[in-house]
Scaffold this motif. Structure first.
Motif, PDB file in Angstrom:
ATOM      1  N   ARG A 214       0.541  -1.208  -0.108  1.00  0.00           N
ATOM      2  CA  ARG A 214      -0.031  -0.039  -0.026  1.00  0.00           C
ATOM      3  C   ARG A 214       0.895   1.286   0.058  1.00  0.00           C
ATOM      4  O   ARG A 214       0.611   2.246  -0.810  1.00  0.00           O
ATOM      5  CB  ARG A 214      -0.990   0.030   1.212  1.00  0.00           C
ATOM      6  CG  ARG A 214      -2.119  -1.056   1.187  1.00  0.00           C
ATOM      7  CD  ARG A 214      -2.907  -1.199   2.553  1.00  0.00           C
ATOM      8  NE  ARG A 214      -3.601   0.033   2.692  1.00  0.00           N
ATOM      9  CZ  ARG A 214      -4.379   0.265   3.489  1.00  0.00           C
ATOM     10  NH1 ARG A 214      -4.249  -0.436   4.885  1.00  0.00           N
ATOM     11  NH2 ARG A 214      -4.961   1.425   3.812  1.00  0.00           N
ATOM     12  N   VAL A 215       2.050   1.199   0.648  1.00  0.00           N
ATOM     13  CA  VAL A 215       2.690   2.662   1.102  1.00  0.00           C
ATOM     14  C   VAL A 215       3.585   2.775  -0.118  1.00  0.00           C
ATOM     15  O   VAL A 215       3.950   3.639  -0.635  1.00  0.00           O
ATOM     16  CB  VAL A 215       3.395   2.662   2.306  1.00  0.00           C
ATOM     17  CG1 VAL A 215       2.561   2.592   3.579  1.00  0.00           C
ATOM     18  CG2 VAL A 215       4.188   1.595   2.609  1.00  0.00           C
ATOM     19  N   GLN A 216       4.067   1.417  -0.951  1.00  0.00           N
ATOM     20  CA  GLN A 216       4.916   1.623  -2.086  1.00  0.00           C
ATOM     21  C   GLN A 216       4.253   2.172  -3.077  1.00  0.00           C
ATOM     22  O   GLN A 216       4.758   2.877  -4.056  1.00  0.00           O
ATOM     23  CB  GLN A 216       5.480   0.321  -2.089  1.00  0.00           C
ATOM     24  CG  GLN A 216       6.415  -0.042  -1.260  1.00  0.00           C
ATOM     25  CD  GLN A 216       7.139  -1.659  -1.777  1.00  0.00           C
ATOM     26  OE1 GLN A 216       6.331  -2.571  -1.824  1.00  0.00           O
ATOM     27  NE2 GLN A 216       8.451  -1.855  -1.527  1.00  0.00           N
ATOM     28  N   SER A 217       2.836   2.038  -3.336  1.00  0.00           N
ATOM     29  CA  SER A 217       2.091   2.407  -4.242  1.00  0.00           C
ATOM     30  C   SER A 217       2.068   3.908  -4.195  1.00  0.00           C
ATOM     31  O   SER A 217       1.536   4.549  -5.163  1.00  0.00           O
ATOM     32  CB  SER A 217       0.802   1.819  -4.224  1.00  0.00           C
ATOM     33  OG  SER A 217      -0.063   2.181  -3.403  1.00  0.00           O
ATOM     34  N   LEU A 218       2.187   4.339  -2.868  1.00  0.00           N
ATOM     35  CA  LEU A 218       2.228   5.929  -2.811  1.00  0.00           C
ATOM     36  C   LEU A 218       3.422   6.773  -2.922  1.00  0.00           C
ATOM     37  O   LEU A 218       3.795   7.851  -2.490  1.00  0.00           O
ATOM     38  CB  LEU A 218       1.748   6.297  -1.334  1.00  0.00           C
ATOM     39  CG  LEU A 218       0.136   5.725  -0.938  1.00  0.00           C
ATOM     40  CD1 LEU A 218      -0.171   5.915   0.471  1.00  0.00           C
ATOM     41  CD2 LEU A 218      -0.693   6.444  -2.158  1.00  0.00           C
ATOM     42  N   GLY A 219       4.645   5.787  -3.369  1.00  0.00           N
ATOM     43  CA  GLY A 219       5.903   6.387  -3.394  1.00  0.00           C
ATOM     44  C   GLY A 219       6.805   6.308  -2.252  1.00  0.00           C
ATOM     45  O   GLY A 219       8.012   6.540  -2.291  1.00  0.00           O
ATOM     46  N   ALA A 220       6.357   5.692  -1.161  1.00  0.00           N
ATOM     47  CA  ALA A 220       7.131   5.349   0.079  1.00  0.00           C
ATOM     48  C   ALA A 220       8.265   4.249   0.034  1.00  0.00           C
ATOM     49  O   ALA A 220       7.773   3.154  -0.887  1.00  0.00           O
ATOM     50  CB  ALA A 220       6.363   5.171   1.341  1.00  0.00           C
ATOM     51  N   ARG A 221       9.198   4.175   0.324  1.00  0.00           N
ATOM     52  CA  ARG A 221      10.100   3.034   0.688  1.00  0.00           C
ATOM     53  C   ARG A 221       9.935   2.434   1.711  1.00  0.00           C
ATOM     54  O   ARG A 221       9.207   2.785   2.649  1.00  0.00           O
ATOM     55  CB  ARG A 221      11.859   3.497   0.547  1.00  0.00           C
ATOM     56  CG  ARG A 221      12.169   4.366  -0.523  1.00  0.00           C
ATOM     57  CD  ARG A 221      13.551   4.657  -0.647  1.00  0.00           C
ATOM     58  NE  ARG A 221      13.826   5.626   0.542  1.00  0.00           N
ATOM     59  CZ  ARG A 221      14.740   5.255   1.475  1.00  0.00           C
ATOM     60  NH1 ARG A 221      15.600   4.155   1.683  1.00  0.00           N
ATOM     61  NH2 ARG A 221      15.031   6.209   2.578  1.00  0.00           N
ATOM     62  N   VAL A 222      10.217   1.172   2.005  1.00  0.00           N
ATOM     63  CA  VAL A 222       9.894   0.147   3.029  1.00  0.00           C
ATOM     64  C   VAL A 222      11.261  -0.588   3.326  1.00  0.00           C
ATOM     65  O   VAL A 222      12.016  -1.098   2.541  1.00  0.00           O
ATOM     66  CB  VAL A 222       8.715  -0.577   2.815  1.00  0.00           C
ATOM     67  CG1 VAL A 222       7.575   0.124   2.316  1.00  0.00           C
ATOM     68  CG2 VAL A 222       8.961  -1.692   1.589  1.00  0.00           C
ATOM     69  N   THR A 223      11.190  -0.791   4.699  1.00  0.00           N
ATOM     70  CA  THR A 223      12.046  -1.791   5.088  1.00  0.00           C
ATOM     71  C   THR A 223      11.422  -2.390   6.286  1.00  0.00           C
ATOM     72  O   THR A 223      10.611  -1.874   7.020  1.00  0.00           O
ATOM     73  CB  THR A 223      13.535  -0.936   5.584  1.00  0.00           C
ATOM     74  OG1 THR A 223      14.579  -1.758   5.885  1.00  0.00           O
ATOM     75  CG2 THR A 223      13.192  -0.030   6.852  1.00  0.00           C
ATOM     76  N   GLY A 224      12.318  -3.607   7.112  1.00  0.00           N
ATOM     77  CA  GLY A 224      11.955  -4.293   7.956  1.00  0.00           C
ATOM     78  C   GLY A 224      12.188  -3.890   9.442  1.00  0.00           C
ATOM     79  O   GLY A 224      13.050  -2.900   9.492  1.00  0.00           O
TER      80      GLY A 224
END
Length: 131
Positions: free
Chosen positions: A108-118
């Motif tokens: 969901r957040v990647q579709s908004l342009g955010a990067r993610v990590t664990g």
């Protein structure tokens, strides 16, 4: 310009079975306190300072207060929905990193342009206690 880092408290706290379920509020406070250092130093290899550090809490952790360097946002419902709302409203043109292991939230957040990590991005680094 500062980077926005949004931490999914329930997911990060729950990433290691260390008894957090006996005191969800206290576990969220310990995570908040571990994040203070990163607000000033950034997360090496992920985000350079300055950092707008936001910890999203839900459920029993809703009463956790903000401290200097870490803004605590209580979700009135789903923590994931509140994180998506924060990314949508506050990201703007700045770099945004969401810390979670939740696969659906990551998408969901990647579709908004955010990067993610664990969760390992905060546990065991610098001032955060080893988990």
């Amino acid at each position: 310009m500062d980077s926005l880092v949004v931490v999914d408290a329930a997911n990060v706290v729950g990433s290691v079975p260390d008894g957090w379920w006996r005191d969800r509020h206290g576990a969220a406070e310990r995570l908040r306190d571990a994040l203070v250092e990163y607000a000033g130093t950034g997360l090496p290899g992920l985000v350079a300072p300055p950092v707008d550090m936001v910890l999203v809490v839900e459920g029993a952790a809703r009463g956790v207060a903000s401290v200097e360097g870490v803004r605590v946002v209580a979700a009135s419902g789903s923590g994931d929905d509140r994180i998506v709302q924060l990314v949508t409203e506050e990201r703007g043109d700045r770099d945004c990193l969401v810390i979670t292991a939740d696969r659906e939230l990551r998408t969901r957040v990647q579709s908004l342009g955010a990067r993610v990590t664990g969760p390992r991005a905060v546990w065991g680094r610098g001032g955060a206690r080893e988990r």
